[in-house]
Motif scaffolding. Structure first.
Motif, PDB file in Angstrom:
ATOM      1  N   THR A 155      59.875  36.478  -4.861  1.00 24.74           N
ATOM      2  CA  THR A 155      58.607  35.715  -5.091  1.00 24.74           C
ATOM      3  C   THR A 155      58.547  35.261  -6.821  1.00 24.74           C
ATOM      4  OG1 THR A 155      57.257  37.639  -5.732  1.00 24.74           O
ATOM      5  CG2 THR A 155      57.553  37.126  -3.574  1.00 24.74           C
ATOM      6  N   LEU A 156      58.050  33.930  -6.943  1.00 29.42           N
ATOM      7  CA  LEU A 156      57.724  33.602  -8.157  1.00 29.42           C
ATOM      8  C   LEU A 156      56.318  32.838  -8.421  1.00 29.42           C
ATOM      9  CD1 LEU A 156      59.307  32.977 -10.976  1.00 29.42           C
ATOM     10  CD2 LEU A 156      59.476  30.651 -10.033  1.00 29.42           C
ATOM     11  N   ASN A 157      55.669  33.554  -9.156  1.00 28.60           N
ATOM     12  CA  ASN A 157      54.084  33.466  -9.452  1.00 28.60           C
ATOM     13  C   ASN A 157      53.956  31.821  -9.854  1.00 28.60           C
ATOM     14  OD1 ASN A 157      51.215  33.317  -9.769  1.00 28.60           O
ATOM     15  ND2 ASN A 157      51.588  34.820 -11.722  1.00 28.60           N
ATOM     16  N   TYR A 158      52.983  30.982  -9.336  1.00 26.70           N
ATOM     17  CA  TYR A 158      52.630  29.951  -9.737  1.00 26.70           C
ATOM     18  C   TYR A 158      51.268  29.761 -10.005  1.00 26.70           C
ATOM     19  CZ  TYR A 158      51.213  28.419  -5.004  1.00 26.70           C
ATOM     20  OH  TYR A 158      50.545  28.362  -3.663  1.00 26.70           O
ATOM     21  N   TYR A 159      50.435  30.763  -9.830  1.00 26.48           N
ATOM     22  CA  TYR A 159      48.906  30.949 -10.065  1.00 26.48           C
ATOM     23  C   TYR A 159      48.319  30.372 -11.436  1.00 26.48           C
ATOM     24  CZ  TYR A 159      44.050  31.903 -10.204  1.00 26.48           C
ATOM     25  OH  TYR A 159      42.570  32.133 -10.147  1.00 26.48           O
ATOM     26  N   SER A 160      47.377  29.416 -11.335  1.00 29.55           N
ATOM     27  CA  SER A 160      47.108  28.922 -12.524  1.00 29.55           C
ATOM     28  C   SER A 160      45.491  28.691 -12.531  1.00 29.55           C
ATOM     29  CB  SER A 160      47.508  27.223 -12.833  1.00 29.55           C
ATOM     30  OG  SER A 160      46.967  26.528 -13.930  1.00 29.55           O
ATOM     31  N   GLU A 161      44.883  28.997 -13.583  1.00 29.74           N
ATOM     32  CA  GLU A 161      43.314  29.022 -13.578  1.00 29.74           C
ATOM     33  C   GLU A 161      42.883  27.735 -14.233  1.00 29.74           C
ATOM     34  OE1 GLU A 161      42.312  32.244 -15.851  1.00 29.74           O
ATOM     35  OE2 GLU A 161      42.123  33.374 -13.978  1.00 29.74           O
ATOM     36  N   GLU A 162      43.720  26.722 -14.523  1.00 37.37           N
ATOM     37  CA  GLU A 162      43.421  25.365 -15.114  1.00 37.37           C
ATOM     38  C   GLU A 162      43.026  24.535 -13.655  1.00 37.37           C
ATOM     39  OE1 GLU A 162      45.065  23.608 -18.301  1.00 37.37           O
ATOM     40  OE2 GLU A 162      46.606  25.026 -18.614  1.00 37.37           O
ATOM     41  N   LYS A 163      42.213  23.484 -14.163  1.00 38.68           N
ATOM     42  CA  LYS A 163      41.771  22.686 -13.060  1.00 38.68           C
ATOM     43  C   LYS A 163      41.698  21.154 -13.514  1.00 38.68           C
ATOM     44  CE  LYS A 163      38.437  25.688 -10.663  1.00 38.68           C
ATOM     45  NZ  LYS A 163      39.141  26.994 -11.019  1.00 38.68           N
ATOM     46  N   GLN A 164      41.881  20.256 -12.498  1.00 34.02           N
ATOM     47  CA  GLN A 164      41.453  19.023 -13.020  1.00 34.02           C
ATOM     48  C   GLN A 164      40.294  18.713 -13.598  1.00 34.02           C
ATOM     49  OE1 GLN A 164      43.225  18.360  -8.640  1.00 34.02           O
ATOM     50  NE2 GLN A 164      43.094  16.216  -9.511  1.00 34.02           N
ATOM     51  N   ARG A 165      40.209  17.912 -14.566  1.00 39.82           N
ATOM     52  CA  ARG A 165      39.136  17.814 -15.466  1.00 39.82           C
ATOM     53  C   ARG A 165      37.960  17.064 -14.627  1.00 39.82           C
ATOM     54  NH1 ARG A 165      42.171  20.617 -17.904  1.00 39.82           N
ATOM     55  NH2 ARG A 165      43.595  19.926 -19.679  1.00 39.82           N
ATOM     56  N   ASP A 166      38.158  16.139 -13.823  1.00 43.73           N
ATOM     57  CA  ASP A 166      37.453  15.203 -13.227  1.00 43.73           C
ATOM     58  C   ASP A 166      37.121  16.094 -11.706  1.00 43.73           C
ATOM     59  OD1 ASP A 166      35.512  13.662 -11.780  1.00 43.73           O
ATOM     60  OD2 ASP A 166      36.780  11.688 -12.314  1.00 43.73           O
ATOM     61  N   GLU A 167      35.879  16.747 -11.716  1.00 45.36           N
ATOM     62  CA  GLU A 167      35.800  17.343 -10.569  1.00 45.36           C
ATOM     63  C   GLU A 167      35.532  16.539  -9.439  1.00 45.36           C
ATOM     64  OE1 GLU A 167      31.108  18.466 -10.838  1.00 45.36           O
ATOM     65  OE2 GLU A 167      32.242  19.821 -11.730  1.00 45.36           O
ATOM     66  N   HIS A 168      35.307  15.229  -9.415  1.00 40.98           N
ATOM     67  CA  HIS A 168      35.067  14.325  -8.185  1.00 40.98           C
ATOM     68  C   HIS A 168      36.572  13.628  -7.981  1.00 40.98           C
ATOM     69  CE1 HIS A 168      30.846  14.886  -8.626  1.00 40.98           C
ATOM     70  NE2 HIS A 168      30.980  14.586  -9.819  1.00 40.98           N
ATOM     71  N   ALA A 169      37.648  13.948  -8.809  1.00 41.34           N
ATOM     72  CA  ALA A 169      38.877  13.342  -8.618  1.00 41.34           C
ATOM     73  C   ALA A 169      39.521  13.756  -7.287  1.00 41.34           C
ATOM     74  CB  ALA A 169      39.675  13.181  -9.795  1.00 41.34           C
ATOM     75  N   PRO A 170      40.238  12.812  -6.408  1.00 43.59           N
ATOM     76  CA  PRO A 170      41.192  13.685  -5.544  1.00 43.59           C
ATOM     77  C   PRO A 170      42.048  14.665  -6.083  1.00 43.59           C
ATOM     78  CG  PRO A 170      41.193  11.205  -5.272  1.00 43.59           C
ATOM     79  CD  PRO A 170      40.501  11.505  -6.516  1.00 43.59           C
ATOM     80  N   LYS A 171      41.945  15.564  -5.275  1.00 41.47           N
ATOM     81  CA  LYS A 171      42.692  16.987  -5.924  1.00 41.47           C
ATOM     82  C   LYS A 171      44.254  17.266  -5.209  1.00 41.47           C
ATOM     83  CE  LYS A 171      39.380  19.443  -3.639  1.00 41.47           C
ATOM     84  NZ  LYS A 171      38.281  20.295  -3.213  1.00 41.47           N
ATOM     85  N   ILE A 172      44.886  18.143  -6.418  1.00 45.65           N
ATOM     86  CA  ILE A 172      46.164  18.270  -6.066  1.00 45.65           C
ATOM     87  C   ILE A 172      46.413  19.841  -6.022  1.00 45.65           C
ATOM     88  CG2 ILE A 172      48.447  18.276  -7.274  1.00 45.65           C
ATOM     89  CD1 ILE A 172      47.369  15.731  -8.548  1.00 45.65           C
ATOM     90  N   SER A 173      47.210  20.414  -5.025  1.00 42.86           N
ATOM     91  CA  SER A 173      47.246  22.003  -4.958  1.00 42.86           C
ATOM     92  C   SER A 173      48.110  22.191  -6.237  1.00 42.86           C
ATOM     93  CB  SER A 173      48.221  22.048  -3.687  1.00 42.86           C
ATOM     94  OG  SER A 173      48.473  23.341  -3.637  1.00 42.86           O
ATOM     95  N   LYS A 174      47.411  23.592  -6.504  1.00 40.87           N
ATOM     96  CA  LYS A 174      47.833  24.303  -7.886  1.00 40.87           C
ATOM     97  C   LYS A 174      49.625  24.335  -7.949  1.00 40.87           C
ATOM     98  CE  LYS A 174      44.164  27.584  -8.032  1.00 40.87           C
ATOM     99  NZ  LYS A 174      43.488  27.132  -6.789  1.00 40.87           N
ATOM    100  N   TYR A 175      50.340  24.517  -6.649  1.00 39.43           N
ATOM    101  CA  TYR A 175      51.624  24.495  -7.008  1.00 39.43           C
ATOM    102  C   TYR A 175      52.196  23.245  -7.381  1.00 39.43           C
ATOM    103  CZ  TYR A 175      53.149  21.746  -2.875  1.00 39.43           C
ATOM    104  OH  TYR A 175      53.303  20.937  -1.849  1.00 39.43           O
ATOM    105  N   ALA A 176      51.652  22.114  -7.404  1.00 42.07           N
ATOM    106  CA  ALA A 176      52.550  21.117  -7.765  1.00 42.07           C
ATOM    107  C   ALA A 176      51.795  20.436  -9.134  1.00 42.07           C
ATOM    108  CB  ALA A 176      52.078  19.969  -6.908  1.00 42.07           C
ATOM    109  N   TYR A 177      51.380  21.527 -10.166  1.00 42.67           N
ATOM    110  CA  TYR A 177      50.631  20.949 -11.215  1.00 42.67           C
ATOM    111  C   TYR A 177      51.770  20.801 -12.294  1.00 42.67           C
ATOM    112  CZ  TYR A 177      45.665  22.211 -10.385  1.00 42.67           C
ATOM    113  OH  TYR A 177      44.396  22.368 -10.083  1.00 42.67           O
TER     114      TYR A 177
END
Length: 311
Positions: free
Chosen positions: A78-100
């Protein structure tokens, strides 16, 4: 005193840790008896949607010895990809954390090849193959058999220590090793948070996901138009979906990864709603270079964004 199989297993696990893998377990390469009827029913119910490749290599999916001649062991990682960072614009269409960050296929493949090189250098002539989510390997079944966790009601592998924000990968090798015990129990209990929270009701029963309704499938795997029945149900996701993981109580144990290649791109996190709605092919190529998002191509991501706009 270690016997040889124990010694080799210990060496492999130590090297996996050094390479940055979060956990490593080993299972005996054999026919997946319990998985066979499960996979057959899943395909029969068309829960794979347009993922026609899931019907291919049915036998190989269930028996790794057909994938790698003389296979004796499955090393699951297993390889961890968890991130606490978020897209700055909370109204922007979202991307899954694993693709950051960078495409995980390339990152993990390199680590697996290093591990394979280590095995050959330190143990001897060992034959095998590396797998990262791109071949007929039942990675969750093998990870559970290798003691790395259990499959939750959302069908993701869950670890008591780390939650579920991690990638799975395997080495299938023709070397006898010391085998770990399968993960013994399910720790989901009576919790149904993932089922209740799924925006498209893709978790049709505990432990059963209709892939053709899953937002990750609709935004990545589906090549045709997104069916109109999902209008207003996509929860503003343009690539992948984290809902069933975000609500899972076990993910309170998730810790931020330390993989340099998975660090979010600032340009990606900074994209505003209007920038995404008006995105050009040029911007797509710049922001999503070496990203898993490339998989949808510009036309696919644009389709997803336009669908959200109409919802």
């Amino acid at each position: 005193m270690f016997n040889q199989a124990s010694k080799y297993s210990h060496m492999i696990k130590q090297e996996a840790q050094r390479l940055g893998f979060m956990s490593c377990g080993i299972a005996k390469a054999e026919f997946l008896e319990e998985e066979a009827p499960r996979l057959e029913n899943w395909l029969k119910n068309n829960h794979h949607g347009e993922m026609g490749y899931m019907e291919n290599y049915f036998d190989k999916r269930l028996d790794p010895r057909l994938l790698v001649e003389g296979a004796k062991s499955i090393v699951s990682l297993t390889l961890n990809y968890y991130s606490e960072e978020k897209q700055r614009d909370e109204h922007a269409p979202k991307i899954s954390k694993y693709a950051y960050g960078m495409d995980y296929h390339a990152v993990i493949k390199e680590k697996l090849q290093e591990l394979m090189h280590f095995i050959r250098e330190n143990i001897g002539e060992v034959d095998g193959r590396c797998f990262v989510d791109s071949a007929p390997v039942m990675d969750k079944a093998w990870a559970q058999k290798a003691g790395l966790g259990w499959r939750g009601k959302n069908s993701n592998l869950i670890s008591k220590q780390a939650g579920s924000f991690f990638f799975l990968a395997e080495l299938i090798i023709d070397l006898d090793l010391d085998y770990d015990n399968p993960f013994p129990t399910d720790h989901c209990g009576s919790c149904t948070r993932c089922i209740d929270a799924c925006p498209t009701n893709a978790i049709v029963a505990p432990y059963k996901v209709d892939g053709s309704k899953c937002i990750s499938y609709l935004t990545i795997e589906l090549k045709n138009e997104i069916p109109t029945e999902f209008k207003g149900k996509m929860d503003n996701w343009m690539f992948g979906c984290d809902v069933c993981q975000d609500v899972c109580p076990w993910n309170r144990f998730a810790t931020v990864h330390n993989e340099e290649n998975f660090k979010p791109k600032e340009e990606l996190l900074g994209l505003s709603k209007s920038e995404l709605l008006d995105m050009t092919d040029e911007v797509f190529k710049k922001v999503f270079k070496n990203s898993p998002v490339k998989r949808t191509k510009f036309t696919g991501l644009k389709r997803n964004i336009d669908f959200l706009k109409q919802s």
